[in-house]
Scaffold this motif. Structure first.
Motif, PDB file in Angstrom:
ATOM      1  N   HIS A 199       0.849  -1.197   0.000  1.00  0.00           N
ATOM      2  CA  HIS A 199       0.000   0.000   0.000  1.00  0.00           C
ATOM      3  C   HIS A 199       0.883   1.245   0.000  1.00  0.00           C
ATOM      4  N   VAL A 200       0.543   2.224  -0.820  1.00  0.00           N
ATOM      5  CA  VAL A 200       1.251   3.495  -0.828  1.00  0.00           C
ATOM      6  C   VAL A 200       0.240   4.623  -0.629  1.00  0.00           C
ATOM      7  N   THR A 201       0.671   5.664   0.066  1.00  0.00           N
ATOM      8  CA  THR A 201      -0.190   6.817   0.326  1.00  0.00           C
ATOM      9  C   THR A 201       0.442   8.054  -0.294  1.00  0.00           C
ATOM     10  N   GLY A 229       0.053   4.699 -14.637  1.00  0.00           N
ATOM     11  CA  GLY A 229       1.247   3.953 -15.043  1.00  0.00           C
ATOM     12  C   GLY A 229       1.790   3.085 -13.922  1.00  0.00           C
ATOM     13  N   PHE A 230       1.770   3.610 -12.709  1.00  0.00           N
ATOM     14  CA  PHE A 230       2.252   2.830 -11.568  1.00  0.00           C
ATOM     15  C   PHE A 230       1.343   1.626 -11.322  1.00  0.00           C
ATOM     16  N   HIS A 231       0.033   1.834 -11.414  1.00  0.00           N
ATOM     17  CA  HIS A 231      -0.909   0.724 -11.204  1.00  0.00           C
ATOM     18  C   HIS A 231      -0.744  -0.342 -12.283  1.00  0.00           C
ATOM     19  N   ARG A 232      -0.489   0.082 -13.501  1.00  0.00           N
ATOM     20  CA  ARG A 232      -0.286  -0.883 -14.586  1.00  0.00           C
ATOM     21  C   ARG A 232       0.946  -1.743 -14.321  1.00  0.00           C
ATOM     22  N   ASP A 233       2.012  -1.131 -13.817  1.00  0.00           N
ATOM     23  CA  ASP A 233       3.244  -1.875 -13.550  1.00  0.00           C
ATOM     24  C   ASP A 233       3.176  -2.692 -12.266  1.00  0.00           C
ATOM     25  N   HIS A 234       2.383  -2.220 -11.294  1.00  0.00           N
ATOM     26  CA  HIS A 234       2.336  -2.873  -9.975  1.00  0.00           C
ATOM     27  C   HIS A 234       0.883  -3.025  -9.534  1.00  0.00           C
ATOM     28  N   PRO A 235       0.136  -3.913 -10.169  1.00  0.00           N
ATOM     29  CA  PRO A 235      -1.299  -4.029  -9.873  1.00  0.00           C
ATOM     30  C   PRO A 235      -1.595  -4.531  -8.466  1.00  0.00           C
ATOM     31  N   ASP A 285       3.668   8.362   2.009  1.00  0.00           N
ATOM     32  CA  ASP A 285       4.903   7.893   1.379  1.00  0.00           C
ATOM     33  C   ASP A 285       5.468   8.934   0.420  1.00  0.00           C
ATOM     34  N   LEU A 286       4.595   9.646  -0.262  1.00  0.00           N
ATOM     35  CA  LEU A 286       5.013  10.629  -1.259  1.00  0.00           C
ATOM     36  C   LEU A 286       4.047  11.792  -1.219  1.00  0.00           C
ATOM     37  N   GLY A 287       4.588  12.998  -1.281  1.00  0.00           N
ATOM     38  CA  GLY A 287       3.751  14.185  -1.305  1.00  0.00           C
ATOM     39  C   GLY A 287       4.136  15.091  -2.458  1.00  0.00           C
ATOM     40  N   PHE A 288       3.144  15.765  -3.016  1.00  0.00           N
ATOM     41  CA  PHE A 288       3.370  16.822  -3.991  1.00  0.00           C
ATOM     42  C   PHE A 288       3.061  18.117  -3.246  1.00  0.00           C
ATOM     43  N   ILE A 289       4.093  18.770  -2.736  1.00  0.00           N
ATOM     44  CA  ILE A 289       3.908  19.888  -1.825  1.00  0.00           C
ATOM     45  C   ILE A 289       4.281  21.211  -2.491  1.00  0.00           C
ATOM     46  N   SER A 290       3.657  22.284  -2.031  1.00  0.00           N
ATOM     47  CA  SER A 290       4.112  23.621  -2.419  1.00  0.00           C
ATOM     48  C   SER A 290       5.078  24.100  -1.350  1.00  0.00           C
ATOM     49  N   MET A 291       6.148  24.759  -1.773  1.00  0.00           N
ATOM     50  CA  MET A 291       7.185  25.152  -0.820  1.00  0.00           C
ATOM     51  C   MET A 291       7.932  26.366  -1.324  1.00  0.00           C
ATOM     52  N   ALA A 323       6.684   1.868  -2.056  1.00  0.00           N
ATOM     53  CA  ALA A 323       6.881   3.318  -1.980  1.00  0.00           C
ATOM     54  C   ALA A 323       8.110   3.739  -2.770  1.00  0.00           C
ATOM     55  N   ARG A 324       9.186   2.959  -2.679  1.00  0.00           N
ATOM     56  CA  ARG A 324      10.392   3.299  -3.441  1.00  0.00           C
ATOM     57  C   ARG A 324      10.127   3.258  -4.933  1.00  0.00           C
ATOM     58  N   ALA A 325       9.343   2.275  -5.377  1.00  0.00           N
ATOM     59  CA  ALA A 325       9.029   2.171  -6.806  1.00  0.00           C
ATOM     60  C   ALA A 325       8.212   3.373  -7.266  1.00  0.00           C
ATOM     61  N   LEU A 326       7.273   3.825  -6.438  1.00  0.00           N
ATOM     62  CA  LEU A 326       6.470   4.989  -6.805  1.00  0.00           C
ATOM     63  C   LEU A 326       7.320   6.251  -6.837  1.00  0.00           C
ATOM     64  N   ILE A 327       8.182   6.436  -5.850  1.00  0.00           N
ATOM     65  CA  ILE A 327       9.050   7.616  -5.822  1.00  0.00           C
ATOM     66  C   ILE A 327       9.970   7.628  -7.046  1.00  0.00           C
ATOM     67  N   ASP A 328      10.546   6.469  -7.386  1.00  0.00           N
ATOM     68  CA  ASP A 328      11.434   6.391  -8.553  1.00  0.00           C
ATOM     69  C   ASP A 328      10.683   6.741  -9.831  1.00  0.00           C
ATOM     70  N   LEU A 329       9.456   6.221  -9.964  1.00  0.00           N
ATOM     71  CA  LEU A 329       8.680   6.511 -11.169  1.00  0.00           C
ATOM     72  C   LEU A 329       8.314   7.988 -11.235  1.00  0.00           C
ATOM     73  N   ALA A 330       7.914   8.566 -10.095  1.00  0.00           N
ATOM     74  CA  ALA A 330       7.548   9.987 -10.076  1.00  0.00           C
ATOM     75  C   ALA A 330       8.742  10.865 -10.447  1.00  0.00           C
ATOM     76  N   ARG A 331       9.910  10.531  -9.934  1.00  0.00           N
ATOM     77  CA  ARG A 331      11.095  11.334 -10.249  1.00  0.00           C
ATOM     78  C   ARG A 331      11.474  11.214 -11.722  1.00  0.00           C
ATOM     79  N   GLU A 332      11.190  10.061 -12.302  1.00  0.00           N
ATOM     80  CA  GLU A 332      11.492   9.869 -13.729  1.00  0.00           C
ATOM     81  C   GLU A 332      10.466  10.569 -14.613  1.00  0.00           C
ATOM     82  N   ARG A 333       9.180  10.457 -14.259  1.00  0.00           N
ATOM     83  CA  ARG A 333       8.118  11.012 -15.087  1.00  0.00           C
ATOM     84  C   ARG A 333       7.982  12.525 -14.915  1.00  0.00           C
ATOM     85  N   MET A 334       8.399  13.048 -13.756  1.00  0.00           N
ATOM     86  CA  MET A 334       8.263  14.480 -13.484  1.00  0.00           C
ATOM     87  C   MET A 334       9.633  15.036 -13.135  1.00  0.00           C
TER      88      MET A 334
END
Length: 320
Positions: A92-94, A112-118, A142-148, A281-292
């Motif tokens: 589970h990732v939040t 994309g993450f759900h497709r790779d890790h159902p 696990d991961l946040g999209f924050i304004s800073m 969580a690591r897989a999601l963070i890695d994908l987010a850093r690659e895609r964004m």
């Protein structure tokens, strides 16, 4: 003593409420209460004080809490080791987001993450930047999209994915509509339309105004930057907001670059620094850093024509 009882006890402690803990755990509140009472009977002392509006730890509860957390952490660590040895990504990732995420392709990332890790369940929630930062530090996200602002929050690792100017926007008939640039001090005494306190952009604005020696007169606080732009277009004040929020209303708004100081709002990927992170969580963070990927700073557009002279007198005139 069961792990489920410890999990419920920790959740009630962190939420200070049986109701909120049950919602967080996706179980019925009576079940949470029953399991914790069973734990208390086994230990022979009450762990929670239920007499007030919020649930508080008793002396025994304060002593037990660190051991309960350690036990849950040890079990989670054992599961992670097994998953990593077998090459599985499940669990589970939040994810937490702010309103600005509407201009980024978050649905595409999660699809994309759900497709790779159902086998991984994804929870997504929207919150203020300040609340998300606390939740990331506590391991609740696990991961946040924050304004800073310019300085990353302590205890988090970040990757800026959007960097844009914070600008002023007014209706065409406003006295400031004759200007293409203004110092921040020109907003002294004006009715402002801003994001709520606790958001990253609002913190940047409040800090800049405090440094300039005045408190902003905020008449409207709205969590949606696009709504701020609409209010300003109807002459209800000066909106101070991320530049991207003005783009859909270019025919109805006059956008003004704020100088002295220039302010920029950033959206960043954020995750807890140094803490244990599961493979999902690591897989999601890695994908987010690659895609964004990391974004270069973006300045507010400058006008091709020289700025008009400021109006004589009035609160809209620029001073220094």
């Amino acid at each position: 003593m069961e792990l489920r009882q410890l999990e419920y006890f920790v959740a009630v402690t962190e939420e200070a409420s049986f109701t909120r803990a049950a919602a967080r755990l996706h179980v019925a509140q009576p079940g949470v209460s029953a399991q914790i009472r069973q734990l208390e009977r086994e230990l022979g002392l009450p762990l929670l004080d239920r007499s007030g509006r919020t649930v508080r730890l008793t002396e025994a509860g304060s002593a037990v809490l660190p051991y309960a957390r350690a036990a849950l952490s040890a079990v989670a660590g054992a599961r992670l080791v097994v998953d990593e040895l077998t090459g599985l990504v499940r669990g589970h990732v939040t994810v937490g987001v702010v309103e600005w995420m509407k201009i980024l392709d978050l649905p595409g990332l999660l699809a994309g993450f759900h497709r790779d890790h159902p086998q991984v369940e994804i929870t997504l929630s929207e919150a203020r930047a300040a609340d998300m930062i606390d939740a990331l530090r506590a391991g609740q996200l696990d991961l946040g999209f924050i304004s800073m602002g310019a300085v990353p929050p302590e205890g988090l690792e970040t990757q800026v994915i959007l960097d844009q100017a914070v600008v002023a926007a007014v209706a065409p008939g406003d006295p400031l509509a004759r200007r293409d640039t203004i110092p921040l001090n020109a907003l002294r005494g004006r009715k402002l339309i801003c994001l709520p306190k606790g958001t990253g952009v609002r913190t940047i604005i409040d800090d800049a105004c405090a440094a300039a020696g005045f408190t902003p007169d905020v008449s409207f606080e709205i969590g949606d930057p696009l709504t701020l732009a609409q209010l300003a277009a109807r002459g209800l004040g000066v909106a101070v907001l991320p530049e991207s929020a003005t783009l859909p209303y270019q025919d109805e708004l006059h956008t003004i670059e704020i100088t002295r100081p220039r302010m920029s709002g950033r959206i960043a990927l954020a995750w807890r620094a140094g803490g244990p992170t599961g493979p999902a969580a690591r897989a999601l963070i890695d994908l987010a850093r690659e895609r964004m990927p990391a974004a270069a700073p973006t300045a507010a557009p400058a006008s091709a024509s020289p700025p008009a002279a400021p109006p004589a007198g009035g609160s809209g005139s620029a001073q220094g």
